[in-house]
Scaffold this motif. Structure first.
Motif, PDB file in Angstrom:
ATOM      1  N   SER A  97      -8.228  50.509  15.113  1.00 52.92           N
ATOM      2  CA  SER A  97      -9.140  50.641  13.977  1.00 52.92           C
ATOM      3  C   SER A  97     -10.323  51.539  14.332  1.00 52.92           C
TER       4      SER A  97
ATOM      5  N   HIS B 227      -9.070  55.088  14.110  1.00 58.12           N
ATOM      6  CA  HIS B 227      -8.923  55.463  12.703  1.00 58.12           C
ATOM      7  C   HIS B 227     -10.284  55.736  12.078  1.00 58.12           C
ATOM      8  N   PHE B 228     -11.294  54.937  12.458  1.00 58.67           N
ATOM      9  CA  PHE B 228     -12.638  55.115  11.927  1.00 58.67           C
ATOM     10  C   PHE B 228     -13.178  56.506  12.272  1.00 58.67           C
TER      11      PHE B 228
ATOM     12  N   ARG C  68     -20.137  58.647  13.808  1.00 56.40           N
ATOM     13  CA  ARG C  68     -19.000  57.716  13.842  1.00 56.40           C
ATOM     14  C   ARG C  68     -18.404  57.627  15.249  1.00 56.40           C
TER      15      ARG C  68
ATOM     16  N   ALA D  39     -18.228  54.177  17.362  1.00 54.53           N
ATOM     17  CA  ALA D  39     -16.929  53.652  17.784  1.00 54.53           C
ATOM     18  C   ALA D  39     -16.848  53.547  19.312  1.00 54.53           C
TER      19      ALA D  39
END
Length: 286
Positions: A220, A223-224, A236, A240
């Motif tokens: 995830s 993907h973020f 981002r 992350a």
């Protein structure tokens, strides 16, 4: 030195030698209850800190000894000493001191009683030393493989704990406010074993186990980053990467996060710099 001071020093040495005969390691104390001998490294602190390896006196509780010759030498080096300290946490007794203070607005004896009721333990008959200010020192012993840390009011307000690396002022010592004495009816006793429930309270909580990395969580995060739009790509990636390091997946996800950032068009030097910043921020390294 006044006659009273000479008498206090003579009595302190005599009491210290008596304690040493019972296996209690001692050091000389000043009237202020501090180690009487100053550090030999005070002008040029030792790096790493010296605990007596230099062979000189002045290392506080690390000087403590049960050897009569060494005890006499310590007091001879500190002729102003009017008391003695008993090192805690050393064999054979592994002494633990429960210091019930008399701070304004606190009732340490009532607090200890409340703890005993709540955690279902009883303070055994043991040595109790009365302080000139009205406090009490309870002497207990611990297991040889357990190091009880020193603490101040962590257990309850007004209750201080003397453990490994600490010391208790011995009975017969004279301080600025008077003389420390053994409570009536306890002089013939030895330190009693610390109740297991109380010992549990005195020890720091075990470290929380690290959370196992989650494969789904890693996917995830990647993907973020991969779905970031221009203007938010760097932010981002940094967010992350920080979450990855916090979850123990920093090294494992670094390559995938880099690839995801490159897929969004983020320049490789900028992406690598952001990953490095996140690692340093969370403590994962360079």
């Amino acid at each position: 030195m006044a006659t009273s001071d000479r008498q206090a020093r003579t009595l302190a040495l005599a009491h210290a030698l008596s304690a040493a005969e019972r296996g209690l390691a001692v050091i000389p104390l000043s009237r202020r209850k501090l180690p009487a001998l100053r550090s030999p490294h005070r002008a040029d602190p030792a790096r790493p800190p010296c605990h007596g390896e230099c062979g000189r006196f002045g290392h506080g509780v690390h000087d403590a000894s049960t050897d009569p010759g060494r005890v006499r030498a310590l007091f001879a080096a500190a002729p102003w000493a009017t008391g003695y300290g008993i090192a805690c946490g050393l064999p054979p007794h592994q002494l633990i001191g429960v210091d019930l203070d008399t701070k304004p607005g606190t009732d340490s004896r009532a607090a200890l009683h409340a703890l005993a009721v709540r955690h279902r333990f009883t303070i055994p008959e043991t040595v109790v030393v009365l302080t000139p200010s009205g406090g009490r020192h309870l002497w207990l012993t611990g297991p040889p493989d357990v190091a009880v840390p020193n603490s101040a009011s962590r257990l309850a307000p007004g209750i201080d704990i003397r453990g490994a690396g600490g010391y208790l002022v011995g009975p017969g010592s004279r301080g600025t406010r008077g003389t420390y004495t053994t409570a009536p009816g306890t002089a013939h006793l030895g330190p009693a074993p610390c109740p297991p429930a109380l010992l549990h309270l005195l020890l720091p909580p075990p470290p929380r186990p690290a959370r196992a990395p989650s494969a789904a969580g890693g996917a995830s995060l990647v993907h973020f980053v991969r779905t970031a739009h221009e203007g938010e790509r760097n932010a981002r990636l940094f967010w992350a990467a920080c979450r990855a390091w916090e979850q123990g997946m920093g090294m494992a996800l670094a390559g995938a996060l880099l690839d995801a950032a490159l897929d969004t068009g983020l320049p490789e030097p900028e992406a690598r710099a952001t990953l490095g910043s996140a690692a340093r921020r969370v403590g994962g390294g360079g």
